[in-house]
Motif scaffolding. Structure first.
Motif, PDB file in Angstrom:
ATOM      1  N   ALA A   1     -66.201  59.272  12.557  1.00 41.10           N
ATOM      2  CA  ALA A   1     -64.773  59.465  12.844  1.00 41.10           C
ATOM      3  C   ALA A   1     -64.352  60.849  12.378  1.00 41.10           C
ATOM      4  N   SER A   2     -63.579  61.526  13.218  1.00 38.75           N
ATOM      5  CA  SER A   2     -63.098  62.866  12.867  1.00 38.75           C
ATOM      6  C   SER A   2     -61.982  63.253  13.827  1.00 38.75           C
ATOM      7  N   PRO A   3     -61.224  64.293  13.494  1.00 38.79           N
ATOM      8  CA  PRO A   3     -60.278  64.825  14.473  1.00 38.79           C
ATOM      9  C   PRO A   3     -61.069  65.397  15.655  1.00 38.79           C
ATOM     10  N   GLY A   4     -60.435  65.503  16.801  1.00 37.13           N
ATOM     11  CA  GLY A   4     -61.142  66.085  17.929  1.00 37.13           C
ATOM     12  C   GLY A   4     -60.265  66.293  19.142  1.00 37.13           C
ATOM     13  N   GLY A   5     -60.586  67.324  19.892  1.00 34.67           N
ATOM     14  CA  GLY A   5     -59.820  67.662  21.081  1.00 34.67           C
ATOM     15  C   GLY A   5     -60.587  67.516  22.379  1.00 34.67           C
ATOM     16  N   TRP A   6     -61.717  66.813  22.339  1.00 45.49           N
ATOM     17  CA  TRP A   6     -62.503  66.625  23.558  1.00 45.49           C
ATOM     18  C   TRP A   6     -61.891  65.510  24.397  1.00 45.49           C
ATOM     19  N   ARG A   7     -62.122  65.546  25.694  1.00 43.07           N
ATOM     20  CA  ARG A   7     -61.619  64.510  26.597  1.00 43.07           C
ATOM     21  C   ARG A   7     -62.605  63.344  26.580  1.00 43.07           C
ATOM     22  N   LEU A   8     -62.108  62.184  26.177  1.00 41.32           N
ATOM     23  CA  LEU A   8     -62.968  61.033  25.923  1.00 41.32           C
ATOM     24  C   LEU A   8     -63.154  60.169  27.168  1.00 41.32           C
ATOM     25  N   LEU A   9     -64.428  59.950  27.505  1.00 36.21           N
ATOM     26  CA  LEU A   9     -64.780  59.159  28.680  1.00 36.21           C
ATOM     27  C   LEU A   9     -65.145  57.723  28.329  1.00 36.21           C
TER      28      LEU A   9
END
Length: 197
Positions: free
Chosen positions: A160-168
């Motif tokens: 678990a972490s912050p993130g700005g990727w688009r999740l599929l």
């Protein structure tokens, strides 16, 4: 390729892109370079713990880029495609959710390098026309196992972490386990296929 000394016992090789970096790192390891560590990245390879910088530099000058990612072990990663960004990626790709799943899962990716967090592999192979921008504002928490896209990279969050990727979608595969002989499931050079579940 540009070679730059880094301190007294390291050399940084700058190359055109991630495929070249992985190619160089793989070639250097097979050539038995004098370095304690060989670390590929997006456009560089760091050779650290080098006892003879001049000898290493001379050897590296013998490398010729192949333009083909090295073929490593093939790992299938099961994915439940239910991510919050499926619809937005479908819009960006000019298709529907089923089209995103089909396109994403038919590509064989290659783990180019690891970074960001232990076990997080930057996977190359997504065609440039399918590149997607990061989110305007990163999420404060992305669940472990989340499969996402950013630019032309694909990746799976190991923790678990912050993130700005688009999740599929998401997988239950363990990406990082220090107790394994090879802690990173998707070490550089690994060929990766996502299998819809």
């Amino acid at each position: 390729m540009q070679l730059r000394p880094v301190g007294r016992s390291a050399v940084l090789a700058e190359v055109a892109h991630a495929v070249e970096a992985l190619d160089l790192a793989t070639w250097a390891r097979s050539a038995g370079v004098g370095a304690a560590e060989v670390v590929p990245a997006a456009q560089t390879v760091l050779f650290d713990g080098v006892p003879d910088v001049a000898a290493l530099t001379a050897l590296l000058r013998e490398w010729t880029a192949t333009g083909v990612p090295p073929g490593g072990e093939r790992v299938e990663v099961p994915v439940v495609y239910d991510g919050p960004d499926l619809a937005s990626v479908a819009d960006l790709w000019g298709t529907d959710v089923a089209g995103v799943v089909a396109r994403h899962s038919e590509i064989e990716y290659v783990a180019a390098f690891c970074g960001f967090a232990p076990g997080f592999s930057y996977l190359s192979g997504l065609p440039g026309e399918l590149a997607v921008p990061r989110l305007d504002s990163p999420r404060p928490r992305v669940a472990p196992g989340s499969v996402g896209l950013a630019g032309s990279w694909c990746g799976v969050y190991p923790t678990a972490s912050p993130g700005g990727w688009r999740l599929l979608g998401r997988t239950e595969a363990t990406l990082w386990d220090p107790a394994r002989d090879r802690p990173a499931l998707l070490a550089p050079g690994t060929r990766v296929v996502f299998v819809p579940r």
